[in-house]
Design a protein around this motif. Structure first.
Motif, mmCIF file in Angstrom:
data_model
loop_
_atom_site.group_PDB
_atom_site.id
_atom_site.type_symbol
_atom_site.label_atom_id
_atom_site.label_comp_id
_atom_site.label_asym_id
_atom_site.label_seq_id
_atom_site.Cartn_x
_atom_site.Cartn_y
_atom_site.Cartn_z
ATOM 1 N N ALA A 166 13.462 -20.635 -83.880
ATOM 2 C CA ALA A 166 14.796 -19.802 -84.297
ATOM 3 C C ALA A 166 16.003 -20.658 -83.954
ATOM 4 O O ALA A 166 17.039 -20.182 -84.976
ATOM 5 C CB ALA A 166 14.638 -18.462 -83.466
ATOM 6 N N VAL A 167 16.237 -21.171 -82.912
ATOM 7 C CA VAL A 167 17.453 -21.777 -82.524
ATOM 8 C C VAL A 167 17.737 -22.980 -83.413
ATOM 9 O O VAL A 167 18.974 -22.991 -83.998
ATOM 10 C CB VAL A 167 17.267 -22.193 -81.161
ATOM 11 C CG1 VAL A 167 18.409 -23.275 -80.655
ATOM 12 C CG2 VAL A 167 17.211 -21.150 -80.043
ATOM 13 N N ILE A 168 16.906 -23.733 -83.933
ATOM 14 C CA ILE A 168 17.094 -25.078 -84.862
ATOM 15 C C ILE A 168 17.311 -24.457 -86.213
ATOM 16 O O ILE A 168 18.385 -24.971 -86.919
ATOM 17 C CB ILE A 168 16.237 -25.986 -84.783
ATOM 18 C CG1 ILE A 168 14.931 -25.743 -85.273
ATOM 19 C CG2 ILE A 168 15.999 -26.668 -83.242
ATOM 20 C CD1 ILE A 168 13.785 -26.892 -85.442
ATOM 21 N N ALA B 106 12.090 -13.703 -81.087
ATOM 22 C CA ALA B 106 13.210 -14.630 -81.560
ATOM 23 C C ALA B 106 13.472 -14.356 -82.866
ATOM 24 O O ALA B 106 14.506 -14.891 -83.450
ATOM 25 C CB ALA B 106 12.002 -16.213 -81.758
ATOM 26 N N THR B 107 12.779 -13.637 -83.724
ATOM 27 C CA THR B 107 13.065 -13.242 -85.114
ATOM 28 C C THR B 107 14.215 -12.354 -85.147
ATOM 29 O O THR B 107 15.429 -12.502 -85.602
ATOM 30 C CB THR B 107 12.012 -12.495 -85.795
ATOM 31 O OG1 THR B 107 10.886 -13.257 -85.931
ATOM 32 C CG2 THR B 107 12.149 -12.337 -87.073
ATOM 33 N N LEU B 108 14.396 -11.472 -84.195
ATOM 34 C CA LEU B 108 15.554 -10.345 -83.966
ATOM 35 C C LEU B 108 16.662 -11.314 -83.749
ATOM 36 O O LEU B 108 17.731 -10.827 -83.954
ATOM 37 C CB LEU B 108 15.066 -9.413 -83.120
ATOM 38 C CG LEU B 108 14.216 -8.297 -83.728
ATOM 39 C CD1 LEU B 108 13.888 -7.282 -82.495
ATOM 40 C CD2 LEU B 108 14.838 -7.419 -84.794
ATOM 41 N N GLY C 180 21.544 -13.011 -84.278
ATOM 42 C CA GLY C 180 22.688 -14.044 -83.982
ATOM 43 C C GLY C 180 23.333 -14.487 -85.100
ATOM 44 O O GLY C 180 24.547 -14.923 -84.894
ATOM 45 N N LEU C 181 22.433 -14.994 -86.304
ATOM 46 C CA LEU C 181 23.188 -15.481 -87.225
ATOM 47 C C LEU C 181 24.120 -14.531 -88.059
ATOM 48 O O LEU C 181 25.146 -14.928 -88.467
ATOM 49 C CB LEU C 181 22.241 -16.007 -88.309
ATOM 50 C CG LEU C 181 21.639 -17.439 -88.366
ATOM 51 C CD1 LEU C 181 20.646 -17.539 -89.497
ATOM 52 C CD2 LEU C 181 22.513 -18.233 -88.458
ATOM 53 N N SER C 182 23.726 -13.369 -87.972
ATOM 54 C CA SER C 182 24.749 -12.154 -88.551
ATOM 55 C C SER C 182 26.066 -12.203 -87.878
ATOM 56 O O SER C 182 27.144 -12.107 -88.599
ATOM 57 C CB SER C 182 24.144 -10.798 -88.395
ATOM 58 O OG SER C 182 23.031 -10.796 -89.315
ATOM 59 N N LEU C 183 26.122 -12.383 -86.534
ATOM 60 C CA LEU C 183 27.357 -12.674 -85.704
ATOM 61 C C LEU C 183 28.099 -13.568 -85.886
ATOM 62 O O LEU C 183 29.292 -13.817 -85.960
ATOM 63 C CB LEU C 183 27.139 -12.221 -84.235
ATOM 64 C CG LEU C 183 26.579 -10.914 -83.799
ATOM 65 C CD1 LEU C 183 26.154 -10.966 -82.275
ATOM 66 C CD2 LEU C 183 27.520 -9.790 -84.264
ATOM 67 N N TYR D 172 22.112 -14.896 -79.068
ATOM 68 C CA TYR D 172 20.542 -15.051 -79.130
ATOM 69 C C TYR D 172 19.998 -15.069 -77.629
ATOM 70 O O TYR D 172 18.897 -14.319 -77.573
ATOM 71 C CB TYR D 172 20.297 -16.570 -79.688
ATOM 72 C CG TYR D 172 18.773 -16.724 -79.648
ATOM 73 C CD1 TYR D 172 17.781 -16.200 -80.695
ATOM 74 C CD2 TYR D 172 17.990 -17.182 -78.759
ATOM 75 C CE1 TYR D 172 16.546 -16.524 -80.771
ATOM 76 C CE2 TYR D 172 16.562 -17.517 -78.589
ATOM 77 C CZ TYR D 172 15.857 -16.987 -79.669
ATOM 78 O OH TYR D 172 14.610 -17.247 -79.538
ATOM 79 N N CYS D 173 20.754 -15.729 -76.745
ATOM 80 C CA CYS D 173 20.105 -15.664 -75.164
ATOM 81 C C CYS D 173 20.405 -14.396 -74.720
ATOM 82 O O CYS D 173 19.589 -13.907 -74.112
ATOM 83 C CB CYS D 173 20.952 -16.886 -74.537
ATOM 84 S SG CYS D 173 20.763 -18.562 -74.755
#
Length: 437
Positions: A189-191, A228-230, A235-238, A372-373
């Motif tokens: 998810a992070v990369i 991880a999916t959420l 996180g990407l939305s923000l 994300y964290c």
């Protein structure tokens, strides 16, 4: 991986309006970052194809941390560091951990974990010299975690039965190195998130991005990791939302992402629901796979005033033999209310600094990592000890750091500056004639 994701630092990685540093980040710094990633992989997980003794795995992970600290000292021999609120708060958390572990209530292992955290924080202090708001460490991060995911994919190809064991409900695990499904899901998810942001910011080409995103997304789907999916989606939305007003590419990506999400939700609703539930009963799902029972028991445990303030010392993030799987409760158990306050301060300070920065790709990457964290902290432990989560937040701190001032350029053939001459006085023509006569 493509050229743009694997190349060294470039002047384009600096913040808008910042002058690039004349000397790039040494390659040894990338090696140190990779060793920190190796150290935080952990030693617990599924059974591997070739059985690896736990002592051997711990020797490798701890040895990588010692090597990282030693190489960081070699790269930064004069011990030049940059002010960092994040590493300062981590240092205070370390002090609190030492105080709580001194009673040995959690055994001698608590002091060993304090020593490990000391080396981890010390290495971050030494690396802070090169935290200048560029994308250099983002590339290190993607490179190293992609290598870890490559080992997972290799294990899946060699032994599908070991990589998708029934013990984990058919979820993907590490068959070459003992990695659990939540770990693999987190790395993927992070990369994915960071690579998507690099594409939006036009800091990598689409071919390189596809080679990273597609395999990582497949591995994420095989882990069935909801957290991880959420975390990736929110996180990407923000992060993309922070670029919408200044980036046409971000607006286009956001529009297409919303359309695809709506179509997927309508056309594949049953499949998505089955993937999300993982075959669990309603009762098991509502109790967060049994986590709520451990949390209630931990909160109901009677504690002295000292234990409430400082905790019982660094441990294995478990209670009653069961994993806590919540960063806040794990910190409360091991480092007390003081530790919870310091961890909350880390999230608040990083988030506040990110909000105060002008829109940029670096800011968007930092927002993604911080959010994300924060989301993952609800069902995953790791914010109170050396872990990938602290490394993600360290990357966010590096992205939010102010650019280092450019060193003055030496000009050996430049003409030395002369002192300005005094202005000449105007002499009337009749006065000049009298002087001649």
């Amino acid at each position: 991986m493509g050229e743009n994701l694997t190349r060294g630092p470039d002047p384009a990685g600096t913040l808008p309006g910042a002058e690039p540093r004349p000397a790039g980040t040494p390659r040894i710094v990338g090696i140190v970052w990779g060793l920190l990633v190796l150290n935080t992989l952990g030693s617990a997980g599924a059974k591997t194809i070739v059985p690896l003794p736990r002592s051997l795995i711990q020797m490798v992970t701890m040895g990588s941390l010692v090597a990282a600290f030693a190489l960081a000292l070699v790269a930064n021999q004069r011990v030049r560091i940059r002010p960092s609120a994040y590493v300062l708060l981590l240092s205070l958390l370390l002090v609190s951990s030492v105080i709580s572990s001194a009673s040995l209530e959690s055994g001698l292992g608590a002091l060993f974990r304090c020593f490990r955290l000391t080396l981890f924080v010390g290495t971050l202090w030494l690396l802070s010299r090169w935290w200048d708001g560029s994308l250099t460490f983002v590339r290190y991060h993607i490179r190293m975690y992609f290598a870890v995911l490559a080992s997972v994919a290799a294990g899946l190809a060699v032994s599908p039965g070991k990589a998708l064991p029934g013990l984990y409900g058919g979820r993907l695990v590490g068959a070459l190195w003992p990695l659990t499904p939540p770990q693999i899901g987190q790395y993927a998810a992070v990369i994915i998130g960071l690579t998507v942001l690099l594409v939006i910011g036009k800091r990598t080409d689409r071919t390189s991005a596809v080679l990273v995103i597609v395999p990582s997304f497949v591995l994420l789907a095989l882990t069935h990791t909801r957290t991880a999916t959420l975390g990736l989606l929110l996180g990407l939305s923000l992060a993309i939302g922070s670029l919408v007003l200044t980036s046409a590419a971000a607006r286009r990506f956001f529009t297409w992402a919303v359309l695809i999400s709506v179509v997927a939700a309508v056309g594949f609703a049953s499949a998505l629901q089955a993937w999300f539930l993982r075959g669990q009963s309603q009762e098991n799902f509502s109790s967060l796979t049994g986590r709520a029972k451990v949390w209630n028991a931990l909160l109901a445990e009677p504690r002295s005033a000292a234990e409430q303030a400082f905790g019982v010392g660094l441990g294995d993030k478990s209670f009653g033999g069961l994993p806590i799987d919540n960063s806040w409760l794990a910190v409360y158990n091991e480092q007390g209310l003081i530790g919870v306050t310091l961890v909350a301060a880390i999230i608040i300070v990083l988030g506040g600094v990110a909000l105060l920065r002008p829109p940029s790709l670096q800011r968007a990457c930092a927002i993604f990592l911080i959010s994300y964290c924060a989301i993952a902290s609800y069902t995953e432990a790791g914010l109170g000890d050396a872990s990938p989560y602290l490394l993600h937040l360290a990357l966010a701190a590096a992205l939010l750091a102010a650019p280092a001032p450019a060193a003055p350029l030496s000009m050996p053939f430049a003409k030395p500056l002369s002192t300005p001459e005094a202005p000449r006085r105007h002499v009337p023509r009749w006065a000049r004639r009298s002087e001649v006569n």
